[in-house]
Design an enzyme around this catalytic site. Structure first.
Site, short mmCIF file in Angstrom:
data_model
loop_
_atom_site.label_atom_id
_atom_site.label_comp_id
_atom_site.label_asym_id
_atom_site.label_seq_id
_atom_site.Cartn_x
_atom_site.Cartn_y
_atom_site.Cartn_z
N ASN B 394 -49.87 27.01 -23.31
CA ASN B 394 -49.40 27.76 -22.15
C ASN B 394 -47.93 27.48 -21.86
OD1 ASN B 394 -49.12 29.11 -19.74
ND2 ASN B 394 -51.04 28.42 -18.88
N ASP B 395 -47.65 26.28 -21.34
CA ASP B 395 -46.27 25.98 -20.96
C ASP B 395 -45.29 26.07 -22.15
OD1 ASP B 395 -47.22 25.59 -18.45
OD2 ASP B 395 -47.29 23.41 -18.58
N VAL B 396 -45.75 25.68 -23.35
CA VAL B 396 -44.82 25.63 -24.49
C VAL B 396 -44.47 27.02 -25.03
CG1 VAL B 396 -45.54 23.31 -25.18
CG2 VAL B 396 -46.67 25.30 -26.19
N VAL B 397 -45.12 28.07 -24.49
CA VAL B 397 -44.76 29.43 -24.90
C VAL B 397 -44.34 30.27 -23.69
CG1 VAL B 397 -46.20 29.49 -26.97
CG2 VAL B 397 -47.19 30.15 -24.77
#
Lengths: 95, 468
Positions: B394-397
């Site tokens: 989630n956060d890393v994309v």
């Protein structure tokens, strides 16, 4: 004087540590961490000395517990690292 | 016997130290890593055997008991642990190392009388750092194993409480170091009880250090605790005047700090920021509220999209570990390749819960090493990719890191999946990810949501492929 000499060793070892692994591929982050973690179980040396020279029940308990925990760290750490690295190895052989 | 055992032991310790140094060096390269681990374990064995020859050791029964117990716990744990549970296992081993250093310091204090500052200072440090490492690792373990809520625990006055506790610990430390065995009148307590208080405080500090840290920041904390366990061992080395402890402890300390830095950099944050900000739980904004409609996709339609693609990139995250989907992902990857579709795996440095977490899982599933592409490597080619499949990341994309200055993760390097022609996002529900940061990716024109458990969704795609 002994302390100064040990501090020298400390300094050299820290510099060595920084230099050794300035560049690590991401694939090896976990094995490096858990392999290093196993090395930190070197407290086992101190633990053995404590447990081997203990003569009161307090020091016996402290020493034996220290040996136990340090052994968990050492044995578990090396085995789990090897298990991970074996998985990486297998693929390279196949190529 | 005239033979000088002392000298022999010390020469042997030099060899052991050298083996550790060579081992760590080899661990940082894929070709030699396994040999490196072996070399380092030989160094450990050598150090242990030499220590057993020490003339100060009068009885062996407790040593043997401890080694047998430790092996009986450590070996099966290492053999049986699932690869998906690796972060919590590493945390537990790390905690063991920390408490071992604490106990070594304590045992020396217990025996010693008239210890000088040169011994008392390292005793204080090994107990303090060892204690923090122990409870910190245990809390990290309970968070990772989801025994307690992985979200940051923040309460009012937390910073002030931390500062007070650290101040009290330092003051007690100064008293103990200066007057190790004498009676001090601080709070009317004897030095021994001040010492015990320091142990308790160290434990509390470890807990307070880790509870405000959320799941996504775990890679930073795990590698920092790893570094601490090394420093604690080095401190224990000063306690017993032993070179091999100092060398190996500081090697681990230094390598842990480097790894911590790599992790923090991958999140565009400083170590201090990770430790003290209680990421995502602060009152600061969660980024712009994104309005729009998400476009769900069925497994059947996702199959058609994949089948007509020429290049596919999988982007795994913690969700893949939770769903244990790595094997089916590899199976799907193989099927795609059999259809002449180029398949790559894009790995964000902080995807998952420990450094390199995704690499370990995909290696377990036999994904070839050269298909695991690092972020800097894959991002420039992202606009030539037909389909990016986001599996529980989630956060890393999250493109807000690039576009939305009010987002808490603004500035963090991400994998630019939104540049691919189509993005298929596997997600359990529309619940926003860790810390509730809005993710505008889900609302983009080229995004499709494939709802459901990651493993089942991938399994469904695999079945579609096999059916044709």
């Amino acid at each position: 004087m002994e302390t100064i000499y040990l501090l020298f060793i400390l300094m050299l070892a820290i510099v060595t540590g920084f230099e050794l692994i300035s560049k690590v591929p991401a694939t090896l982050h976990t094995p490096l961490m858990s392999g290093a973690n196993a090395i930190s179980g070197i407290s086992l040396v101190g633990a053995i000395l404590s447990a081997g020279s203990a003569d009161t029940w307090v020091t016996i308990v402290l020493g034996t517990a220290a040996v136990t925990f340090a052994t968990i760290n050492v044995v578990g750490g090396y085995l789990v690292t090897d298990r991970m690295l074996a998985m990486f190895k297998k693929k390279e052989a196949k190529k | 016997m005239n033979f000088n055992f002392e000298l022999l032991i010390n020469l042997g310790y030099i060899v052991a130290s050298l083996l550790f140094i060579i081992g760590v060096k080899q661990l940082s390269s894929p070709e030699t890593a396994r040999r490196g681990n072996l070399n380092s374990s030989i160094g450990m064995l050598l150090a242990v055997i030499l220590t057993l020859l020490n003339k100060d050791i009068v009885s062996y029964e407790w040593i043997i008991l401890g080694i047998v117990l430790g092996s009986l716990i450590g070996a099966p744990a290492a053999r049986l642990v699932k690869m998906t549970a690796m972060p919590e296992m590493v945390a537990l081993f790390n905690g063991s190392g920390g408490i071992a250093s604490l106990l070594v310091g304590w045992a020396v204090y217990q025996v010693g009388s008239g210890l000088g500052i040169g011994t008392m200072l390292p005793i204080f440090l090994s107990v303090l750092i060892g204690g923090i490492t122990f409870t910190g690792s245990i809390i990290a373990y309970t968070k990772l194993a989801e025994l307690i809520d992985g979200k940051p625990t923040i309460f009012t006055g937390q910073h002030i409480l931390n500062i007070i506790l650290i101040a009290v610990t330092v003051v007690l430390g100064v008293f103990i170091v200066i007057e190790p065995t004498g009676i001090t009148h601080l709070f009317g307590l004897e030095a021994y009880w001040l010492f015990i208080t320091v142990i308790v405080l160290a434990g509390i500090l470890g807990i307070l250090l880790v509870i405000p840290i959320g799941g996504a920041d775990m890679p930073v904390v795990i590698s920092l605790l790893n570094s601490f366990s090394g420093l604690a061992a080095a401190a224990a080395g000063f306690v017993i005047n032993n070179n091999v402890l100092i060398v190996s402890g500081s090697l681990v300390g230094a390598s842990g700090i480097i790894l911590t830095n790599i992790m923090a950099k991958a999140m565009n944050r400083s170590i201090g920021n990770v430790l003290f900000s209680g990421f995502g739980a602060t009152t600061a904004g969660h980024g712009k509220v994104v309005q729009g409609e998400v476009k769900p996709i069925s497994a059947g339609d996702a199959y058609l999209v994949l089948e007509s693609a020429r290049s596919v990139v999988f982007v795994p995250g913690y969700g893949m570990a939770v769903a244990q989907a790595q094997h089916v992902v590899k199976e799907l990857g193989d099927l795609l390749e059999a259809n002449d579709i180029e398949v790559n795996y894009a790995i964000h440095p902080v995807a998952g819960r420990m450094p390199g977490h995704m690499n370990v899982l995909l290696a377990e599933a036999n994904v070839e090493y050269d298909k695991l592409r690092e972020m800097e490597d894959i991002n420039p080619t992202m606009n030539t990719v037909d389909v990016a499949v986001v599996i529980g990341a989630n956060d890393v994309v999250n493109p807000a890191a690039r576009e939305d200055e009010s987002s808490p993760i603004y500035g963090m390097p991400i994998i630019n999946v939104d540049y691919a022609r189509t993005v298929i996002i596997l997600k359990r529900s529309m619940r926003s990810g860790f810390a509730g940061i809005e993710n505008p990716l889900f609302f983009k024109e080229n995004s499709r949501m494939l709802f459901g458990d990651a493993k089942q969704s991938i399994q469904a795609l695999v079945s579609e492929f096999k059916a044709t």
